[in-house]
Design an enzyme around this catalytic site. Structure first.
Site, short mmCIF file in Angstrom:
data_model
loop_
_atom_site.label_atom_id
_atom_site.label_comp_id
_atom_site.label_asym_id
_atom_site.label_seq_id
_atom_site.Cartn_x
_atom_site.Cartn_y
_atom_site.Cartn_z
N TRP A 106 0.82 -1.18 -0.22
CA TRP A 106 -0.09 -0.13 0.19
C TRP A 106 0.86 1.26 0.03
CZ3 TRP A 106 -4.37 -1.25 -1.85
CH2 TRP A 106 -5.05 -2.11 -1.76
N ASP A 175 -1.78 6.65 6.58
CA ASP A 175 -2.67 5.73 6.15
C ASP A 175 -2.95 4.73 7.07
OD1 ASP A 175 -4.14 3.66 4.79
OD2 ASP A 175 -2.83 3.20 2.95
N LYS A 199 -12.21 -1.92 6.77
CA LYS A 199 -11.64 -2.78 7.76
C LYS A 199 -12.34 -2.67 9.10
CE LYS A 199 -8.63 -3.08 4.21
NZ LYS A 199 -7.87 -2.15 3.02
#
Ligand SMILES: *Cc1c(COP(=O)(O)O)cnc(C)c1O
Length: 364
Positions: A106, A175, A199
């Site tokens: 990511w 993030d 999530k």
């Protein structure tokens, strides 16, 4: 009615488990939301009924994460992936630099997008060793005059997580898609935090951004209206139609977190759940090996291998038969991964840890 609800042992990486209480409440309110005679999805986003939902979700997030007054909370769309582009579009000028700490796939994706706008560079990387650890604070190299420094707080795919964030004299951006709301966080260390909801916060379709007001003011001006943070900040995330149902669900997940005792209790439960699985790995005499180095272990995504390729296949097949869903690791790491986000109950982790022990007993 006395219906026994069938609930899977859901270890999916995202979208992932939601609290049963939240699903049940949403079901109850689905057709007639609080006496309106409509579903939340059918309310005008300009109505006071919807506005109450919207503002309550913001207030709850502020309370749970102790977000200071000088921050805006935004509800956006496009996922965390659009933030990879929006951040440099807003905050990185063509001649400017920004450090990216590479700890997994990511962060690599975020880094790649930034190259379209300015001069990002690697402030640190743990790619050597296939991202099995978080860098030490003294490994970071960045410059005080950079536009910002970017990190990924939890590496969903590799199963590593920052335990302590650096205190730096450049705007820090995080993030936090896969560990937001899993433990207390000092928001004031960050200029901007972002997270896709699917999530730990709710269903997919909403992205939460927590951003310092004075940081928004520094943003570039000549960018499309919808991609400016200021557009959403100035309009309470109601410039256009927001994902109303997702925000409602987010608000209910936050209410659930408050009802069980807030962020401290959530963190305590997560630690206990993770310990169940890591203990089995550590006590397996090498039958199971964790991907992450011990001091970098994620409490959200437990990544591990089973000794021998054939046994690993067998492990995954039997886990599936026993009703453990989503345990296969991401293709870039291989092996196994149990994602044990906030809404995954202790009992599910307990059952999986017992399964792991039993599998070793029979096959070890
Ligand atoms: C899942 C995830 C993303 C991607 O989120 P989308 O909402 O699908 O764009 C980004 N970063 C991290 C850390 C993630 O876990």
């Amino acid at each position: 009615m006395n219906l026994q609800v069938k609930r899977a042992y859901n270890f999916n990486a995202g979208p992932s488990a939601l609290p049963l209480e939240v699903l049940e409440k949403a079901q109850q309110e689905f057709i007639d939301f609080r006496g309106t005679g409509m579903s939340v999805m059918e309310l005008s986003h300009r109505s006071s009924d919807y506005e109450a939902v919207h503002n309550q979700a913001k207030d709850s997030l502020k309370e749970l994460l102790s977000i200071p007054e000088d921050y805006e909370i935004l509800f956006l769309q496009g996922g965390a992936s659009l933030q990879f582009s929006m951040i440099p579009m807003n905050f990185l000028k063509p001649e400017q630099k920004a450090g990216y700490i590479l700890t997994g796939s990511w962060s690599e994706k975020a880094f790649k997008e930034a190259k379209l706008f300015g001069n990002p560079y690697e402030a640190a990387s743990t790619k050597e060793g296939n991202y099995s650890r978080i860098p030490q604070l003294d490994e970071l190299n960045y410059n005080a005059d950079d536009a910002y420094l970017h990190l990924t707080s939890n590496n969903t795919i590799f199963g590593t997580e920052w335990k302590e964030f650096p205190s730096v004299d450049v705007p820090l951006i995080g993030d936090m898609s896969s560990d937001i709301l899993s433990k207390p966080v000092d928001v004031s260390k960050f200029s901007l935090i972002y997270a896709g909801a699917q999530k730990n916060l709710g269903p997919s379709g909403v992205t939460v951004v927590i951003v310092r007001k004075d940081f928004i003011e520094k943003a570039n001006k000549n960018i499309p209206t919808m991609l400016k943070y200021s557009t959403h900040a100035d309009n309470n995330s109601l410039y256009n139609t927001p994902p109303t149902f997702g925000i409602y669900m987010l608000g209910e997940v936050l209410n659930w977190a408050k009802s069980i005792g807030g962020i401290t209790e959530v963190a305590k439960r997560n630690e206990e759940k993770a310990k169940l699985l890591y203990d089995v790995i550590d006590e397996s005499n090498g039958f199971y090996t964790g991907h992450a180095e011990k001091d970098s272990r994620s409490f959200m995504n437990v990544t591990f291998r089973v000794k021998g390729e054939e046994l690993e296949k067998k492990f995954l097949a039997e886990a599936g038969q026993e009703g453990f869903v989503g345990v296969k690791g991401h293709r870039s790491v291989g092996g196994c991964r149990a994602s044990i986000y906030n809404a995954v109950p202790y009992e599910a982790c307990k059952a999986f840890s017992e399964f792991m022990k039993q599998f070793q007993k029979v096959n070890g």
